[in-house]
Design a protein around this motif. Sequence first.
Motif, mmCIF file in Angstrom:
data_model
loop_
_atom_site.group_PDB
_atom_site.id
_atom_site.type_symbol
_atom_site.label_atom_id
_atom_site.label_comp_id
_atom_site.label_asym_id
_atom_site.label_seq_id
_atom_site.Cartn_x
_atom_site.Cartn_y
_atom_site.Cartn_z
ATOM 1 N N SER A 8 43.883 43.380 59.779
ATOM 2 C CA SER A 8 44.888 43.797 58.687
ATOM 3 C C SER A 8 44.141 43.495 57.293
ATOM 4 O O SER A 8 43.080 43.167 57.387
ATOM 5 N N LEU A 9 44.873 44.315 56.403
ATOM 6 C CA LEU A 9 44.229 44.109 55.055
ATOM 7 C C LEU A 9 44.436 42.672 54.234
ATOM 8 O O LEU A 9 45.175 42.089 54.765
ATOM 9 N N PRO A 10 43.806 42.474 53.312
ATOM 10 C CA PRO A 10 43.629 41.166 52.791
ATOM 11 C C PRO A 10 44.953 41.103 51.815
ATOM 12 O O PRO A 10 45.647 42.231 51.592
ATOM 13 N N LYS A 11 45.530 40.025 51.574
ATOM 14 C CA LYS A 11 46.838 39.918 50.746
ATOM 15 C C LYS A 11 46.718 40.639 49.621
ATOM 16 O O LYS A 11 47.737 41.200 48.901
ATOM 17 N N SER A 12 45.652 40.364 48.952
ATOM 18 C CA SER A 12 45.508 41.049 47.663
ATOM 19 C C SER A 12 45.635 42.622 47.662
ATOM 20 O O SER A 12 46.036 43.230 46.318
ATOM 21 N N ALA A 13 45.828 43.063 48.884
ATOM 22 C CA ALA A 13 45.954 44.581 48.812
ATOM 23 C C ALA A 13 47.597 44.859 48.279
ATOM 24 O O ALA A 13 47.522 46.108 47.638
ATOM 25 N N LYS A 14 48.484 44.055 48.474
ATOM 26 C CA LYS A 14 49.683 44.295 48.133
ATOM 27 C C LYS A 14 49.790 44.249 46.544
ATOM 28 O O LYS A 14 50.471 45.185 45.938
ATOM 29 N N LYS A 15 49.005 43.258 45.853
ATOM 30 C CA LYS A 15 48.904 43.290 44.505
ATOM 31 C C LYS A 15 47.978 44.637 43.662
ATOM 32 O O LYS A 15 48.713 45.041 42.799
ATOM 33 N N ILE A 16 47.383 45.107 44.263
ATOM 34 C CA ILE A 16 46.506 46.196 44.004
ATOM 35 C C ILE A 16 47.487 47.441 43.866
ATOM 36 O O ILE A 16 47.731 48.248 43.153
ATOM 37 N N TRP A 17 48.262 47.606 45.166
ATOM 38 C CA TRP A 17 49.386 48.701 45.192
ATOM 39 C C TRP A 17 50.382 48.368 44.219
ATOM 40 O O TRP A 17 50.864 49.460 43.439
ATOM 41 N N GLY A 112 37.406 51.483 42.227
ATOM 42 C CA GLY A 112 37.865 51.616 41.051
ATOM 43 C C GLY A 112 38.008 50.316 40.225
ATOM 44 O O GLY A 112 37.712 49.107 40.672
ATOM 45 N N PRO A 113 38.537 50.568 38.850
ATOM 46 C CA PRO A 113 38.447 49.168 38.063
ATOM 47 C C PRO A 113 39.396 47.983 38.596
ATOM 48 O O PRO A 113 39.170 46.885 38.529
ATOM 49 N N ILE A 114 40.591 48.764 39.018
ATOM 50 C CA ILE A 114 41.523 47.601 39.470
ATOM 51 C C ILE A 114 40.983 46.992 40.707
ATOM 52 O O ILE A 114 41.191 45.680 40.729
ATOM 53 N N LEU A 115 40.492 47.697 41.615
ATOM 54 C CA LEU A 115 39.770 47.138 42.843
ATOM 55 C C LEU A 115 38.759 46.168 42.524
ATOM 56 O O LEU A 115 38.599 45.285 43.377
ATOM 57 N N GLN A 116 37.929 46.463 41.570
ATOM 58 C CA GLN A 116 36.741 45.747 41.116
ATOM 59 C C GLN A 116 37.321 44.357 40.677
ATOM 60 O O GLN A 116 36.684 43.284 40.891
ATOM 61 N N ILE A 117 38.392 44.405 39.963
ATOM 62 C CA ILE A 117 38.925 43.039 39.449
ATOM 63 C C ILE A 117 39.204 42.099 40.412
ATOM 64 O O ILE A 117 38.855 40.856 40.504
ATOM 65 N N CYS A 118 39.791 42.529 41.652
ATOM 66 C CA CYS A 118 40.380 41.496 42.778
ATOM 67 C C CYS A 118 38.728 41.640 43.869
ATOM 68 O O CYS A 118 39.128 41.275 45.024
ATOM 69 N N HIS A 119 37.847 42.272 43.547
ATOM 70 C CA HIS A 119 36.648 42.336 44.447
ATOM 71 C C HIS A 119 37.162 43.097 45.844
ATOM 72 O O HIS A 119 37.047 42.529 47.001
ATOM 73 N N LEU A 120 37.745 44.120 45.870
ATOM 74 C CA LEU A 120 38.126 44.956 46.833
ATOM 75 C C LEU A 120 37.550 46.300 46.894
ATOM 76 O O LEU A 120 36.969 46.749 45.721
ATOM 77 N N GLN A 121 37.200 46.946 48.069
ATOM 78 C CA GLN A 121 36.991 48.311 48.049
ATOM 79 C C GLN A 121 37.770 49.202 49.179
ATOM 80 O O GLN A 121 38.150 48.697 49.875
ATOM 81 N N ASN A 122 37.497 50.637 48.912
ATOM 82 C CA ASN A 122 38.256 51.509 49.989
ATOM 83 C C ASN A 122 36.816 51.739 50.572
ATOM 84 O O ASN A 122 35.842 52.138 49.768
ATOM 85 N N VAL A 123 37.130 51.963 52.008
ATOM 86 C CA VAL A 123 35.976 52.636 52.739
ATOM 87 C C VAL A 123 36.564 53.969 53.112
ATOM 88 O O VAL A 123 37.496 54.603 53.457
ATOM 89 N N SER A 124 35.669 55.150 52.663
ATOM 90 C CA SER A 124 36.017 56.484 52.983
ATOM 91 C C SER A 124 35.264 57.238 53.977
ATOM 92 O O SER A 124 33.848 56.846 54.192
ATOM 93 N N GLU A 139 35.176 43.294 49.513
ATOM 94 C CA GLU A 139 33.781 43.930 49.442
ATOM 95 C C GLU A 139 32.868 43.701 50.557
ATOM 96 O O GLU A 139 32.305 44.526 51.085
ATOM 97 N N ASP A 140 32.803 42.443 51.175
ATOM 98 C CA ASP A 140 31.878 41.991 52.140
ATOM 99 C C ASP A 140 32.262 42.645 53.281
ATOM 100 O O ASP A 140 31.251 43.155 54.218
ATOM 101 N N VAL A 141 33.545 42.827 53.653
ATOM 102 C CA VAL A 141 33.988 43.381 54.928
ATOM 103 C C VAL A 141 33.717 44.874 54.856
ATOM 104 O O VAL A 141 33.323 45.628 55.821
ATOM 105 N N ALA A 142 34.109 45.452 53.695
ATOM 106 C CA ALA A 142 33.776 46.955 53.269
ATOM 107 C C ALA A 142 32.314 47.238 53.769
ATOM 108 O O ALA A 142 31.962 48.097 54.248
ATOM 109 N N HIS A 143 31.285 46.559 53.245
ATOM 110 C CA HIS A 143 29.822 46.663 53.230
ATOM 111 C C HIS A 143 29.428 46.553 55.017
ATOM 112 O O HIS A 143 28.862 47.432 55.401
ATOM 113 N N TYR A 144 30.230 45.702 55.168
ATOM 114 C CA TYR A 144 29.865 45.317 56.933
ATOM 115 C C TYR A 144 30.288 46.590 57.945
ATOM 116 O O TYR A 144 29.633 47.118 58.709
ATOM 117 N N LEU A 145 31.573 46.974 57.479
ATOM 118 C CA LEU A 145 32.225 48.023 58.061
ATOM 119 C C LEU A 145 31.331 49.265 57.864
ATOM 120 O O LEU A 145 31.193 50.009 58.688
#
Length: 163
Positions: A8-17, A112-124, A139-145
């Motif tokens: 699942s995504l982290p709960k902070s994803a809801k805040k970002i959306w 982006g700036p909003i993701l940066q505030i919450c320490h999240l990233q998109n993986v493309s 961020e750590d999960v994104a780099h690992y993935l």
Amino acid sequence: MIPKKAQSLPKSAKKIWLIHNMIVFVIFLAIGLIINIFLKFNWHSPLVLGVNGLCGIILLLVIGNIILIPYHYRFYKYMLNQEAISIYKGFFLRKSQTIPLNRIQNVDTVQGPILQICHLQNVSIVTAAHAFKIEAINEDVAHYLRDQLITAARQAREVDTDD
């Protein structure tokens, strides 16, 4: 059916959306207001009625999107296995994307700036034909993935060329 092992995504994803949708809401509200001020609130003008109708429809769609954030969050999952990565979205309107590891050409992390505030990233994830995105993961999960996908794609290509 979404597998039980899917992440699942982290709960902070809801805040970002929510923040993203609120920004879109404010922008379209401001555009509608500026156009109405520019046209002097002439409510009988077909142009004003059309602009207000269009802005109203867009605002209703954004509000609907905000209301559906918990739904999107609950059914947005991803899973990496030996042959592919799968991305699952939705329950009523299900979308399942499976990307074979040997087809992956590029893996990027975007923040982006909003993701940066919450320490999240998109993986493309990019293949020859399509681009896929896993949104708002830590961020750590994104780099690992990203590292896992690159390593697995390299190994899958080596196995394919050994024949």
